[in-house]
Design an enzyme around this catalytic site. Sequence first.
Site, PDB file in Angstrom:
ATOM      1  N   LYS A 162      43.816  40.974  45.045  1.00  0.00           N
ATOM      2  CA  LYS A 162      44.576  40.717  45.098  1.00  0.00           C
ATOM      3  C   LYS A 162      45.955  41.209  44.424  1.00  0.00           C
ATOM      4  CE  LYS A 162      44.738  37.751  40.930  1.00  0.00           C
ATOM      5  NZ  LYS A 162      44.624  38.020  39.796  1.00  0.00           N
ATOM      6  N   HIS A 192      37.426  36.971  44.067  1.00  0.00           N
ATOM      7  CA  HIS A 192      36.989  37.224  43.590  1.00  0.00           C
ATOM      8  C   HIS A 192      36.322  35.800  43.398  1.00  0.00           C
ATOM      9  CE1 HIS A 192      38.187  37.379  39.725  1.00  0.00           C
ATOM     10  NE2 HIS A 192      36.919  37.080  39.119  1.00  0.00           N
ATOM     11  N   LYS A 196      31.603  33.966  43.815  1.00  0.00           N
ATOM     12  CA  LYS A 196      30.636  33.483  41.918  1.00  0.00           C
ATOM     13  C   LYS A 196      30.233  32.273  43.231  1.00  0.00           C
ATOM     14  CE  LYS A 196      34.122  33.756  38.809  1.00  0.00           C
ATOM     15  NZ  LYS A 196      34.078  35.152  37.996  1.00  0.00           N
ATOM     16  N   GLU A 230      39.586  31.830  28.535  1.00  0.00           N
ATOM     17  CA  GLU A 230      38.927  33.744  28.864  1.00  0.00           C
ATOM     18  C   GLU A 230      39.490  34.253  27.078  1.00  0.00           C
ATOM     19  OE1 GLU A 230      39.637  36.360  31.092  1.00  0.00           O
ATOM     20  OE2 GLU A 230      41.309  35.603  32.145  1.00  0.00           O
ATOM     21  N   ASP A 249      48.906  35.735  37.764  1.00  0.00           N
ATOM     22  CA  ASP A 249      47.911  35.934  37.772  1.00  0.00           C
ATOM     23  C   ASP A 249      46.942  34.957  37.676  1.00  0.00           C
ATOM     24  OD1 ASP A 249      46.015  38.231  37.283  1.00  0.00           O
ATOM     25  OD2 ASP A 249      45.541  37.658  35.625  1.00  0.00           O
ATOM     26  N   HIS A 254      42.445  31.847  42.421  1.00  0.00           N
ATOM     27  CA  HIS A 254      41.458  31.616  40.983  1.00  0.00           C
ATOM     28  C   HIS A 254      41.732  29.875  41.086  1.00  0.00           C
ATOM     29  CE1 HIS A 254      40.315  35.700  41.298  1.00  0.00           C
ATOM     30  NE2 HIS A 254      41.314  35.802  39.742  1.00  0.00           N
ATOM     31  N   LYS A 355      44.713  32.961  27.854  1.00  0.00           N
ATOM     32  CA  LYS A 355      43.923  34.094  27.034  1.00  0.00           C
ATOM     33  C   LYS A 355      44.111  34.497  26.012  1.00  0.00           C
ATOM     34  CE  LYS A 355      44.167  37.622  31.222  1.00  0.00           C
ATOM     35  NZ  LYS A 355      43.004  37.954  31.538  1.00  0.00           N
TER      36      LYS A 355
HETATM   37  C1  BG6 Z   1      41.739  38.612  37.718  1.00  0.00           C
HETATM   38  C2  BG6 Z   1      42.547  38.459  37.020  1.00  0.00           C
HETATM   39  O1  BG6 Z   1      42.384  38.021  38.840  1.00  0.00           O
HETATM   40  O2  BG6 Z   1      40.650  37.884  37.009  1.00  0.00           O
HETATM   41  C3  BG6 Z   1      42.309  38.656  35.523  1.00  0.00           C
HETATM   42  O3  BG6 Z   1      43.864  39.478  37.049  1.00  0.00           O
HETATM   43  C4  BG6 Z   1      41.101  37.921  34.503  1.00  0.00           C
HETATM   44  O4  BG6 Z   1      43.674  38.689  34.394  1.00  0.00           O
HETATM   45  C5  BG6 Z   1      40.141  37.875  35.890  1.00  0.00           C
HETATM   46  O5  BG6 Z   1      40.059  38.130  33.746  1.00  0.00           O
HETATM   47  C6  BG6 Z   1      39.550  36.625  35.553  1.00  0.00           C
HETATM   48  O6  BG6 Z   1      37.623  36.716  36.505  1.00  0.00           O
HETATM   49  P1  BG6 Z   1      36.674  36.388  36.114  1.00  0.00           P
HETATM   50  O7  BG6 Z   1      35.668  36.821  37.221  1.00  0.00           O
HETATM   51  O8  BG6 Z   1      35.996  37.082  34.845  1.00  0.00           O
HETATM   52  O9  BG6 Z   1      36.489  34.623  35.597  1.00  0.00           O
END
Ligand code: BG6
Length: 512
Positions: A162, A192, A196, A230, A249, A254, A355
């Site tokens: 992405k 991604h 998980k 996060e 993002d 996600h 964030k």
């Molecule tokens: C990414 C985003 O795709 O996913 C990031 O671009 C974000 O900004 C991240 O921090 C979060 O992934 P994870 O696996 O840490 O939850």
Amino acid sequence: MERSSKAPGRPGDRCVMVIFGATGDLTKRMLLPALYNLAKEKLLPEEFALTGVAIDDLNQDAFRERVRQNLIEFAGAENGCPFSKWLMERLYYLQGDFRDLATFERLKSLLADVDQKHGTGGNYLHYLATIPELFAGVVERLGTVSLTREDKGSWRRVIIEKPFGHDLASAQQLNRQLAAVLKESQTYRIDHYLGKETVQNILVFRFANGVFEPVWNRRYIDHVQITVAEDLGVERRGKYYEQAGALRDMVPNHIFQLVTLTAMEPPISFEADAVRDEQSKILNAIQVFQPEEVLTRAVRGQYGEGQIEGIGRVPAYRSEPDVAPDSRTETFVALKLSIDNWRWAGVPFYVRTGKRMARRSTEIAIQFHRVPHMLFRETAAGLLLPNLMVLQIQPDEGISLRFGAKIPGPVVRVGVVNMNFNYADYFGQEASTGYERLLYDCMTGDATLFRRADMVDEGWAVVQPILDVWSALPPRHFPNYPAGSWGPPEADELLERDQRRWHVSEPRKPAA
Ligand code: BG6
């Protein structure tokens, strides 16, 4: 329908993996450790080779040394470990500019040699670990030199990271550009989150257990909350993030994966398209906001400076590197979504992500209806909270169910208790980047956990009206939440208007 030829535990198909952007962050932090972990599980084929392509002026030896160091630093490999030695014997480097067709011609001849030497059967897995601006051009040039042509029983696949576009129009354009060169079955769009374990477990939890599915609908569920919080800020990604923001993002990708896996109907099988068809139906059923609804159903925020437990005092977003001092980019978003179908009519899905929030926590909270007739109204039991099931995705993977229980004693008093299941207690903790399964699936031709072109478009179609309204109406009160909090007050109001509150899980205790 694409069928996977995968038998459990067999290594991936023989192939050459080509990484475009082989000297970048993704390669060293994710891809190399994932290959290392796959090798430990004996899931990499013996006939395997890795070819790195990048602009950096390195010779073969320098690249090999770099990879060897990366494995030690990021995969926890020991100096001189067998995998490192094994990989060094099948590791190649090509220096070149991805905008230049000559690079691809040289790549073609290198791959022909590598293929011969390692018996990889003409199977190429191209991984685009590059900036998104290069995706379409790299794929086009791969096509021009026939590195995407599948013949004589070989396969040629392309994995793309992405972001897939930055809005609906650009995502559609990228999909068209990819489709001009690749069949959909050759195109592997990574999210991604699907790598998980706990995200994959949502399907197992729902469909391998008879007890949950009957109550998984509007008759029993009051609402669903999805939180992806996060504690980190934008780190060194200010340049990208300024253009993206939290909505682009995290949401169409996600968060929508979590929404679709939670809400989808049981697929007729676990074949790639059977699962993705059901996810796609949910994306289509998410009600698209009218412009005026954006004002009442979407909340944006940006963090100011603040204190985060375990991290300390952190600066405001506007003071981060590569961020404009008057930036209007949102670092937090909350939405109230409706899914217009039979199962979910009238059940809001509240989602939020941000964030620099109080703590890292990704969870799906399913709140059930209150009991229809409160037998214990005259007692403290009147305070009884409705049942809540929480699927904790990270960092402390587990599942909990909140219910009421009688407090021992001569009078009827009901207390709230939690039944907890911790992954680590049962299955231990495996070293995993989340990319292992995805790389392996691509090597075996299983696209279930990759996003199809239509899903990408459908995700953007839902967020597009929000992007439009937000760009037309600049935010007035940024920053509007301090780092270390749970977001701006408007996010709480979004639920309070419906007499509801965000659920905040206590951090789980680490496994003994
Ligand atoms: C990414 C985003 O795709 O996913 C990031 O671009 C974000 O900004 C991240 O921090 C979060 O992934 P994870 O696996 O840490 O939850």
